[in-house]
Design an enzyme around this catalytic site. Structure first.
Site, PDB file in Angstrom:
ATOM      1  N   PHE A 263      22.931 -32.308  62.918  1.00 49.85           N
ATOM      2  CA  PHE A 263      23.757 -32.259  64.124  1.00 49.85           C
ATOM      3  C   PHE A 263      24.286 -33.678  64.352  1.00 49.85           C
ATOM      4  O   PHE A 263      23.526 -34.643  64.262  1.00 49.85           O
ATOM      5  CB  PHE A 263      22.866 -31.806  65.286  1.00 49.85           C
ATOM      6  CG  PHE A 263      23.595 -31.513  66.566  1.00 49.85           C
ATOM      7  CD1 PHE A 263      24.076 -30.241  66.827  1.00 49.85           C
ATOM      8  CD2 PHE A 263      23.779 -32.502  67.522  1.00 49.85           C
ATOM      9  CE1 PHE A 263      24.729 -29.959  68.021  1.00 49.85           C
ATOM     10  CE2 PHE A 263      24.438 -32.222  68.720  1.00 49.85           C
ATOM     11  CZ  PHE A 263      24.905 -30.947  68.960  1.00 49.85           C
TER      12      PHE A 263
ATOM     13  N   ASP B 268      13.283 -33.158  64.841  1.00 49.60           N
ATOM     14  CA  ASP B 268      14.144 -32.638  65.894  1.00 49.60           C
ATOM     15  C   ASP B 268      13.904 -31.130  65.973  1.00 49.60           C
ATOM     16  O   ASP B 268      14.163 -30.409  65.006  1.00 49.60           O
ATOM     17  CB  ASP B 268      15.607 -32.950  65.557  1.00 49.60           C
ATOM     18  CG  ASP B 268      16.568 -32.458  66.629  1.00 49.60           C
ATOM     19  OD1 ASP B 268      16.280 -31.410  67.242  1.00 49.60           O
ATOM     20  OD2 ASP B 268      17.613 -33.103  66.841  1.00 49.60           O
TER      21      ASP B 268
ATOM     22  N   TYR C 288      17.291 -26.558  76.809  1.00 45.84           N
ATOM     23  CA  TYR C 288      18.298 -25.621  77.342  1.00 45.84           C
ATOM     24  C   TYR C 288      18.700 -24.560  76.341  1.00 45.84           C
ATOM     25  O   TYR C 288      19.566 -23.749  76.607  1.00 45.84           O
ATOM     26  CB  TYR C 288      19.530 -26.371  77.872  1.00 45.84           C
ATOM     27  CG  TYR C 288      20.140 -27.378  76.918  1.00 45.84           C
ATOM     28  CD1 TYR C 288      20.958 -26.965  75.883  1.00 45.84           C
ATOM     29  CD2 TYR C 288      19.891 -28.736  77.071  1.00 45.84           C
ATOM     30  CE1 TYR C 288      21.510 -27.881  75.002  1.00 45.84           C
ATOM     31  CE2 TYR C 288      20.436 -29.662  76.197  1.00 45.84           C
ATOM     32  CZ  TYR C 288      21.245 -29.231  75.164  1.00 45.84           C
ATOM     33  OH  TYR C 288      21.789 -30.144  74.294  1.00 45.84           O
ATOM     34  N   LYS C 289      18.088 -24.580  75.138  1.00 41.31           N
ATOM     35  CA  LYS C 289      18.390 -23.547  74.144  1.00 41.31           C
ATOM     36  C   LYS C 289      17.346 -22.430  74.287  1.00 41.31           C
ATOM     37  O   LYS C 289      17.396 -21.682  75.250  1.00 41.31           O
ATOM     38  CB  LYS C 289      18.456 -24.184  72.754  1.00 41.31           C
ATOM     39  CG  LYS C 289      19.677 -25.119  72.643  1.00 41.31           C
ATOM     40  CD  LYS C 289      19.726 -25.960  71.392  1.00 41.31           C
ATOM     41  CE  LYS C 289      20.954 -26.880  71.435  1.00 41.31           C
ATOM     42  NZ  LYS C 289      20.904 -27.966  70.472  1.00 41.31           N
TER      43      LYS C 289
ATOM     44  N   ARG D 151      28.272 -18.064  64.491  1.00 46.38           N
ATOM     45  CA  ARG D 151      26.850 -18.288  64.699  1.00 46.38           C
ATOM     46  C   ARG D 151      26.326 -17.301  65.736  1.00 46.38           C
ATOM     47  O   ARG D 151      26.886 -17.167  66.819  1.00 46.38           O
ATOM     48  CB  ARG D 151      26.686 -19.721  65.216  1.00 46.38           C
ATOM     49  CG  ARG D 151      25.492 -20.451  64.668  1.00 46.38           C
ATOM     50  CD  ARG D 151      25.529 -21.903  65.100  1.00 46.38           C
ATOM     51  NE  ARG D 151      25.633 -22.057  66.548  1.00 46.38           N
ATOM     52  CZ  ARG D 151      24.976 -22.995  67.241  1.00 46.38           C
ATOM     53  NH1 ARG D 151      24.182 -23.840  66.623  1.00 46.38           N
ATOM     54  NH2 ARG D 151      25.125 -23.104  68.541  1.00 46.38           N
TER      55      ARG D 151
HETATM   56  C1  PLP Z   1      21.538 -29.188  70.685  1.00 50.64           C
HETATM   57  C2  PLP Z   1      21.167 -30.317  69.806  1.00 50.64           C
HETATM   58  C3  PLP Z   1      21.200 -31.627  70.269  1.00 50.64           C
HETATM   59  C4  PLP Z   1      21.699 -31.908  71.652  1.00 50.64           C
HETATM   60  O1  PLP Z   1      21.557 -33.217  72.057  1.00 50.64           O
HETATM   61  P1  PLP Z   1      21.852 -33.557  73.594  1.00 50.64           P
HETATM   62  O2  PLP Z   1      21.553 -34.983  73.705  1.00 50.64           O
HETATM   63  O3  PLP Z   1      20.952 -32.674  74.399  1.00 50.64           O
HETATM   64  O4  PLP Z   1      23.264 -33.215  73.877  1.00 50.64           O
HETATM   65  C5  PLP Z   1      20.783 -32.637  69.418  1.00 50.64           C
HETATM   66  N1  PLP Z   1      20.361 -32.362  68.169  1.00 50.64           N
HETATM   67  C6  PLP Z   1      20.333 -31.099  67.685  1.00 50.64           C
HETATM   68  C7  PLP Z   1      19.851 -30.842  66.302  1.00 50.64           C
HETATM   69  C8  PLP Z   1      20.744 -30.047  68.486  1.00 50.64           C
HETATM   70  O5  PLP Z   1      20.746 -28.817  68.011  1.00 50.64           O
END
Ligand code: PLP
Length: 397
Positions: free
Chosen positions: A129, A198, A223-224, A372
């Site tokens: 990500f 992560d 939040y997921k 997705r």
């Molecule tokens: C959703 C997600 C994030 C989100 O980071 P934020 O700082 O909360 O915006 C980071 N890394 C991964 C792998 C994600 O899926």
């Protein structure tokens, strides 16, 4: 009724988590985007109302002490802990995932590298990500390291005595591939380095086993699959035996041993509190706390079993309904390599997702060609899955 619709009905009838759906605010939409923003747990609005009107409006400053605001980051961390296989006292909640990644990764390099060590490479998942890669790049510049982006399967081959720290994703956000946390963690440890995981796409979706597998540091968002609400604070795990040596790059007054001593010298607190920075975002944090109540009486193993059944069934329905060759599944078939989502590649994915959403099936589009679909076992049922695949076939026809 079609054979698959009948099968869905049977699977829903035998689903031990089926009743959980009533604890969420949902409508007739098939919501397969819980891996981006989890649905609203029904207990949250009332709690937020109480936090705002009574705790803030009436108790005001007293809520920091009497209302438990001050200790909320650790308390809520302990509520998340069993969901990721951690004993209490190792998780704090606060800040965004991006900020948490920064704390964890720079902290990991500092753990690995006394001043005289030649460990000068940060290994990062090249398919990560984007925010993880940006943060890793900055962490490398700050610590005088070189960034080494490789695919997760190449990680074991590049580890060595130059490895300062490794940042990996448990589940790939795009393909839904689940990486082998136990064996990759062991490989990083064999090279003498710490690993940061992560958990954004695994926390609340599948067993993680942080303590069991000796993970050093981990970060995840709430939040997921944890349904904490838009922008709800992230969590940071620092393994108990590393906490004394964890040197946060963001030492704030909230992680001070004596925050109200207002002393000019920084002295880090013991324990998970050391991962805090500044004043916690109480409104989102207490919304998250209420959201976590849906986990009462639920085991992550039951969630995982249903998640695999949902994604298996979705793949079966897609195969049956969607014209051959129209989509290509990029999510692994093997259960051991699958997260809680299915990603389908198709050339006009952006347009297709737009039409799915118009017809009440909400997934998301990931650039450049991925559809997705996230499956949250607490509120997605098998009839939803059948309908999603059927509507997808109609749109693609
Ligand atoms: C959703 C997600 C994030 C989100 O980071 P934020 O700082 O909360 O915006 C980071 N890394 C991964 C792998 C994600 O899926």
């Amino acid at each position: 009724m079609s054979e698959l619709a009948a099968k869905a009905q049977k699977l829903d009838g035998a689903d031990e988590l089926a009743a959980k759906r009533a604890e969420f605010v949902l409508d007739d939409v098939v919501y397969l985007d819980g891996n981006s923003l989890g649905a609203l747990p029904a207990a949250v609005p009332g709690r937020v109302e109480d936090v705002v009107r009574r705790q803030w409006g009436e108790l005001r400053i007293r809520s920091w002490t009497e209302g438990g605001w001050w200790t909320a980051p650790e308390r809520i961390g302990d509520r998340i802990a069993p969901l990721v296989g951690a004993a209490a006292g190792q998780i704090v909640v606060g800040d965004s995932t991006s900020v948490g990644l920064f704390k964890a990764l720079v902290g990991a390099v500092r753990l690995a590298r006394p001043a005289d060590s030649g460990r000068d490479e940060i290994v990062v998942d090249a398919t990560t990500f984007p925010t993880d890669g940006y943060i890793a790049g900055s962490a490398a510049r700050m610590t005088g390291c070189t960034l080494r982006p490789v695919t997760p399967s190449e990680v074991p081959g590049v580890l060595g005595d130059r490895t300062a720290a490794v940042l990996l994703n448990h589940v790939d956000y795009r393909t839904g591939r689940l990486h082998d946390l136990p064996s990759l963690t062991a490989a990083v440890h064999a090279a003498g380095a710490p690993v940061v995981w992560d958990l954004c796409h695994s926390a609340g979706a599948l067993p993680v086993g942080l303590d069991e597998h000796g993970v050093d540091l981990a970060v995840g968002c709430t939040y997921k699959y944890l349904n904490g609400g838009p922008g709800s604070p992230a969590f940071l795990y620092v393994r108990a035996d590393l906490q004394d040596r964890f040197d946060s790059p963001l030492p704030g007054w909230n992680s001070h041993a004596e925050p109200f001593g207002m002393r000019p010298e920084y002295e880090p607190a013991a324990g998970a509190v050391r991962g805090r920075v500044g004043t916690p975002d109480i409104l989102s944090m207490l919304a998250l706390e209420a959201a976590l109540e849906v986990w009462d009486g639920v085991t992550v193993d039951a969630v995982r079993a249903k998640s695999l059944a949902l994604t298996d069934f979705f793949l079966e329905c897609v195969e049956e309904y969607v014209p051959a060759g129209r989509v290509e599944c990029v999510t692994p078939r093997a259960h051991a390599e699958r997260g809680s989502q299915v990603a389908l590649r198709c050339p006009d994915a952006g347009d297709v997702m737009g039409r799915l959403i118009e017809r009440g099936v909400v997934g998301d589009f990931r650039h450049p060609d991925v559809l997705r679909f996230g499956f949250t076992p607490l509120y997605v049922g098998f009839a939803d899955v059948e309908r999603a695949a059927r509507v997808l076939a109609e749109v693609l026809a």
